[in-house]
Scaffold this active site. Structure first.
Site, PDB file in Angstrom:
ATOM      1  N   HIS A  87      16.452  34.247 -31.167  1.00  0.00           N
ATOM      2  CA  HIS A  87      16.174  35.063 -29.982  1.00  0.00           C
ATOM      3  C   HIS A  87      17.477  35.693 -29.525  1.00  0.00           C
ATOM      4  O   HIS A  87      18.520  35.046 -29.534  1.00  0.00           O
ATOM      5  CB  HIS A  87      15.577  34.190 -28.872  1.00  0.00           C
ATOM      6  N   GLU A 144      14.941  53.010 -44.190  1.00  0.00           N
ATOM      7  CA  GLU A 144      14.541  51.722 -44.762  1.00  0.00           C
ATOM      8  C   GLU A 144      13.763  50.806 -43.822  1.00  0.00           C
ATOM      9  O   GLU A 144      13.355  49.718 -44.215  1.00  0.00           O
ATOM     10  CB  GLU A 144      15.767  51.020 -45.339  1.00  0.00           C
ATOM     11  N   HIS A 172      13.483  42.060 -21.926  1.00  0.00           N
ATOM     12  CA  HIS A 172      14.230  40.798 -22.031  1.00  0.00           C
ATOM     13  C   HIS A 172      14.992  40.739 -23.356  1.00  0.00           C
ATOM     14  O   HIS A 172      16.191  40.540 -23.366  1.00  0.00           O
ATOM     15  CB  HIS A 172      13.272  39.599 -21.897  1.00  0.00           C
ATOM     16  N   HIS A 229      19.342  39.364 -27.169  1.00  0.00           N
ATOM     17  CA  HIS A 229      19.187  40.450 -26.191  1.00  0.00           C
ATOM     18  C   HIS A 229      19.913  41.698 -26.693  1.00  0.00           C
ATOM     19  O   HIS A 229      20.847  42.181 -26.048  1.00  0.00           O
ATOM     20  CB  HIS A 229      19.800  40.053 -24.836  1.00  0.00           C
ATOM     21  N   GLU A 256      14.438  27.707 -24.208  1.00  0.00           N
ATOM     22  CA  GLU A 256      13.368  28.401 -24.946  1.00  0.00           C
ATOM     23  C   GLU A 256      12.811  27.542 -26.086  1.00  0.00           C
ATOM     24  O   GLU A 256      12.155  28.064 -26.985  1.00  0.00           O
ATOM     25  CB  GLU A 256      13.883  29.735 -25.517  1.00  0.00           C
TER      26      GLU A 256
HETATM   27  P1  13P Z   1      19.296  29.238 -22.962  1.00  0.00           P
HETATM   28  O1  13P Z   1      20.724  29.243 -22.478  1.00  0.00           O
HETATM   29  O2  13P Z   1      18.508  28.144 -22.296  1.00  0.00           O
HETATM   30  O3  13P Z   1      19.247  29.170 -24.471  1.00  0.00           O
HETATM   31  O4  13P Z   1      18.610  30.579 -22.498  1.00  0.00           O
HETATM   32  C1  13P Z   1      19.106  31.828 -22.901  1.00  0.00           C
HETATM   33  C2  13P Z   1      18.076  32.888 -22.964  1.00  0.00           C
HETATM   34  O5  13P Z   1      18.277  33.889 -23.626  1.00  0.00           O
HETATM   35  C3  13P Z   1      16.813  32.706 -22.243  1.00  0.00           C
HETATM   36  O6  13P Z   1      15.842  33.605 -22.682  1.00  0.00           O
HETATM   37 ZN    ZN Z   2      16.708  35.451 -23.503  1.00  0.00          ZN
END
Ligand code: 13P
Ligand code: ZN
Length: 294
Positions: free
Chosen positions: A162, A192, A233, A164, A139
């Site tokens: 980033h 808040e 995602h 999940h 990413e």
């Molecule tokens: P990477 O292992 O390449 O960092 O990818 C993980 C991920 O969350 C892709 O969106």
């Molecule tokens: Zn991801």
């Protein structure tokens, strides 16, 4: 200064010991944050990635910046280039692709890398890490494009994260993926929220990850929002510090959890829009008035 003293001084300079990089505050912060995110269940397997813009002077206390270990292909899976000239010479610590957040703390040198954007913004120089021959997160286009977008707005922005997070993701399946509606629901879930992310949450439709296209779309949203949901995602966050960025995602995730715990039950009480205005005004934050139904 006499000749002998001069020679002694030069000798001392040459023998100047670099500090242990594993003890560097920025490496420690990456380790602690990755472990936290893993323990919270946000980053299964290799899910998630972090990039952190470092101060060159600080890095020079730990690494010889003239020593490049490897040059790396510039970008995500498709290795197509984009223009990173605005951040040429900048140094980042970045999680590796395919690496598990749960392993970062025990082996930072394999799971993390310190990279410098090469001259012209067209390549990457590896200064430390990715010991097993690894490379930057897939990413990286999204991360670097987001850094460029945020730095143009806030020169203090250093972190792109980033993840999940479970409830945020769950909410994506049952709530409309509309920026105004999603932000409004999240603001309603914890008092808040409007003070923590008054700029709201941007939303992208489902897209293929690891591409320049998703990077361009995320960076475009980052001109307006510090939080961007990648539908079904995960989420991107941007901030000045690791704590601030982590805290933004954590607050969204908490609100999403309350939503998921209550969405199927009759709603008896709620935080009203007038209450949110009172709160935002009390905290003196510039909030998205157009995201409220006043
Ligand atoms: P990477 O292992 O390449 O960092 O990818 C993980 C991920 O969350 C892709 O969106
Ligand atoms: Zn991801």
């Amino acid at each position: 200064m006499g000749l002998i003293e001069g020679i002694k001084k030069a000798g001392k300079e040459l023998a100047r010991e670099l500090k242990d990089i594993k003890q560097a505050p920025f490496v420690q912060e990456m380790c602690k944050t990755a472990s936290n995110m893993y323990r919270l269940g946000w980053d299964e397997r290799n899910g998630g990635n972090i990039s952190y813009l470092l101060d060159e002077k600080e890095v020079a206390e730990y690494l010889d910046l003239t020593k490049v270990l490897r040059t790396l292909p510039f970008m995500g899976w498709n290795e197509t280039e984009f223009d990173a000239k605005p951040i040429e010479g900048k140094i980042f610590i970045v999680t590796g692709t395919g690496k598990y957040f749960k392993n970062v703390q025990d082996d930072p040198e394999t799971n993390l890398g310190i990279i410098r954007i090469a001259k012209g913004g067209k390549g990457i120089e590896l200064l430390w890490g990715y010991k097993d021959g690894g490379r930057t997160t897939s990413e990286l286009p999204a991360h670097l494009m987001c850094h460029m977008a945020r730095l143009a707005i806030d020169p203090e922005n250093r972190v792109i994260m980033h993840s999940h997070p479970t409830y945020t993701l769950a909410m994506n399946y049952v709530h409309e993926l509309d920026e105004m509606k999603l932000t409004h629901t999240l603001w309603e879930m914890c008092t808040e929220c409007i003070a923590v992310f008054p700029d709201g949450v941007g939303v992208l439709p489902w897209m293929v990850c690891g591409t320049n296209e998703i990077g361009i779309a995320t960076a475009e949203k980052m001109k307006e929002f510090r939080l961007v949901v990648w539908s079904m995602h995960g989420i991107y966050g941007a901030g000045k510090t690791m704590d601030e960025t982590f805290g933004l995602i954590e607050t969204v995730e908490k609100a999403a959890q309350i939503y998921m715990l209550t969405a199927h039950l009759p709603r008896i009480n709620t935080i009203k829009d007038e209450d949110m205005v009172k709160l935002a005004e009390y905290f003196g934050v510039k909030y998205r008035k157009d995201f409220l139904n006043l």
